[in-house]
Motif scaffolding. Sequence first.
Motif, PDB file in Angstrom:
ATOM      1  N   GLY A  69       7.799  65.151  61.349  1.00  0.00           N
ATOM      2  CA  GLY A  69       8.553  66.387  61.584  1.00  0.00           C
ATOM      3  C   GLY A  69      10.053  66.156  61.574  1.00  0.00           C
ATOM      4  O   GLY A  69      10.818  66.935  60.987  1.00  0.00           O
ATOM      5  N   LEU A  70      10.492  65.066  62.215  1.00  0.00           N
ATOM      6  CA  LEU A  70      11.920  64.757  62.240  1.00  0.00           C
ATOM      7  C   LEU A  70      12.429  64.428  60.838  1.00  0.00           C
ATOM      8  O   LEU A  70      13.522  64.864  60.445  1.00  0.00           O
ATOM      9  CB  LEU A  70      12.174  63.575  63.180  1.00  0.00           C
ATOM     10  N   ALA A  71      11.632  63.670  60.070  1.00  0.00           N
ATOM     11  CA  ALA A  71      12.046  63.314  58.716  1.00  0.00           C
ATOM     12  C   ALA A  71      12.155  64.543  57.826  1.00  0.00           C
ATOM     13  O   ALA A  71      13.106  64.689  57.044  1.00  0.00           O
ATOM     14  CB  ALA A  71      11.058  62.306  58.117  1.00  0.00           C
ATOM     15  N   LEU A  72      11.198  65.445  57.915  1.00  0.00           N
ATOM     16  CA  LEU A  72      11.251  66.674  57.120  1.00  0.00           C
ATOM     17  C   LEU A  72      12.467  67.516  57.485  1.00  0.00           C
ATOM     18  O   LEU A  72      13.112  68.108  56.617  1.00  0.00           O
ATOM     19  CB  LEU A  72       9.966  67.486  57.317  1.00  0.00           C
TER      20      LEU A  72
ATOM     21  N   TYR B 249      16.848  57.793  55.322  1.00  0.00           N
ATOM     22  CA  TYR B 249      15.632  57.217  55.890  1.00  0.00           C
ATOM     23  C   TYR B 249      14.484  58.217  55.828  1.00  0.00           C
ATOM     24  O   TYR B 249      13.311  57.839  55.698  1.00  0.00           O
ATOM     25  CB  TYR B 249      15.883  56.772  57.336  1.00  0.00           C
ATOM     26  N   ALA B 250      14.796  59.508  55.930  1.00  0.00           N
ATOM     27  CA  ALA B 250      13.762  60.538  55.903  1.00  0.00           C
ATOM     28  C   ALA B 250      13.011  60.515  54.571  1.00  0.00           C
ATOM     29  O   ALA B 250      11.778  60.573  54.533  1.00  0.00           O
ATOM     30  CB  ALA B 250      14.404  61.909  56.136  1.00  0.00           C
TER      31      ALA B 250
ATOM     32  N   LEU C  80       8.990  59.380  54.130  1.00  0.00           N
ATOM     33  CA  LEU C  80       7.981  60.283  53.586  1.00  0.00           C
ATOM     34  C   LEU C  80       7.270  59.673  52.381  1.00  0.00           C
ATOM     35  O   LEU C  80       6.052  59.804  52.233  1.00  0.00           O
ATOM     36  CB  LEU C  80       8.633  61.608  53.198  1.00  0.00           C
ATOM     37  N   VAL C  81       8.018  58.982  51.523  1.00  0.00           N
ATOM     38  CA  VAL C  81       7.398  58.349  50.352  1.00  0.00           C
ATOM     39  C   VAL C  81       6.493  57.205  50.778  1.00  0.00           C
ATOM     40  O   VAL C  81       5.353  57.065  50.289  1.00  0.00           O
ATOM     41  CB  VAL C  81       8.482  57.856  49.370  1.00  0.00           C
ATOM     42  N   MET C  82       6.962  56.371  51.711  1.00  0.00           N
ATOM     43  CA  MET C  82       6.160  55.239  52.171  1.00  0.00           C
ATOM     44  C   MET C  82       4.907  55.720  52.889  1.00  0.00           C
ATOM     45  O   MET C  82       3.813  55.163  52.691  1.00  0.00           O
ATOM     46  CB  MET C  82       7.005  54.361  53.099  1.00  0.00           C
ATOM     47  N   ARG C  83       5.034  56.728  53.696  1.00  0.00           N
ATOM     48  CA  ARG C  83       3.876  57.269  54.420  1.00  0.00           C
ATOM     49  C   ARG C  83       2.842  57.810  53.444  1.00  0.00           C
ATOM     50  O   ARG C  83       1.642  57.541  53.573  1.00  0.00           O
ATOM     51  CB  ARG C  83       4.333  58.367  55.377  1.00  0.00           C
TER      52      ARG C  83
ATOM     53  N   LEU D 192      20.163  49.965  55.903  1.00  0.00           N
ATOM     54  CA  LEU D 192      19.602  50.486  57.153  1.00  0.00           C
ATOM     55  C   LEU D 192      18.495  51.501  56.904  1.00  0.00           C
ATOM     56  O   LEU D 192      17.402  51.392  57.479  1.00  0.00           O
ATOM     57  CB  LEU D 192      20.718  51.110  58.001  1.00  0.00           C
ATOM     58  N   TYR D 193      18.767  52.503  56.036  1.00  0.00           N
ATOM     59  CA  TYR D 193      17.736  53.544  55.894  1.00  0.00           C
ATOM     60  C   TYR D 193      16.526  53.051  55.098  1.00  0.00           C
ATOM     61  O   TYR D 193      15.424  53.584  55.258  1.00  0.00           O
ATOM     62  CB  TYR D 193      18.302  54.845  55.335  1.00  0.00           C
TER      63      TYR D 193
END
Length: 364
Positions: free
Chosen positions: A177-180, A244-245, A249-252, A151-152
Amino acid sequence: MTAADNNPAAILAAEAEAGAPGGPAGPVGPRGRGPRARNTTAYLTYVAGKLGGALVSMFAVLVTSFFLFRLIPGDPVKQMTGGRRVSSEQLAAMRAEFGLDDPVWKQFTDYCGNVLTGDFGTSYQFHTPVLDKITDALGPTLWLTGAAYVLYTVIGIWLGTRAAWRNGGLGDRFHTGLALTLYSVPSFWLGLLLIITFSVGAGPLPGLFPTGGMESGDESGVAYVVDVAHHMVLPVLTLVAVGYAQTLLVMRSSLLDEMGSDYLTTARAKGLRDDLVRRRHAVPNALLPTVTLMFVNLGTVVAGAILVETVFSWPGLGSLFYQALSVPDLPLVQGLFFVFATAVILMNTVADVVYPLLDPRVGR
């Protein structure tokens, strides 16, 4: 000079028979080493180096797992008595039974020899082979962490791609922001909040999910599967929120690095739609760092989630590790630590081996 001397085919044939550099016996011939052969040799050398490094790391883990947990305060023999009054002769007999009265060097050599045969010893508190306890707890851990991993990973890659492609937009700022925030939140604290909110109930919101455990114990068949899934919701949600966070962040970040590349400008100049440019060109190249992260996370799937499993009383390897530490149950702790570390090392090695297949520049 004959006519054959001016014939290029005749010249090449003569060179081949003589073993000249341009003939079949030379570097590009059947017995030579052309570019493909050199690339294969370089890749095999690269793989051999990675496998050698993995073996060295596993030996270091073996040494660490033996000596590190002997620094834990407490006497495992006295812990096994449960606080009952036991004579010194009985304590000495128990130490002799588990080999704790042998010199440390002998305990270590015996331990290394046993591990090579798959024998991690006998658990002090459960009085069963360590490997049996690990096997029993492996299934629940794989169910929990495996579901969360799938899922993540999917959610993180999808949202990370969309956030980077619309860099600076409202969605990008919100998801980043939510991921951080979630990435910096301790998983056990998030799990406790979910238990308070959705298990115990908060205000008008009733308790919807069990507070812990894997099953209710009175179901079978399809009802059992539904019951287990019901117990999995909150711990899986906790693991997904944190996992998932990191993936997002890595994918972004990877996709942002590809955004200004010339090949994307060329693809747009050819008239390709923006969606096709992203899916066919940008995302495949940006996935390389994420693939490495996926393999690393896959190694932690076997290791389980010690804090989350403990908070939700999930009967997996993480919860078993916590129980073993509380004694301390040295054979069980050592066996679990070795299994956890080995899984991570193996997945890192697989990532290193696969990476040159995705990016030929690696390993040269």
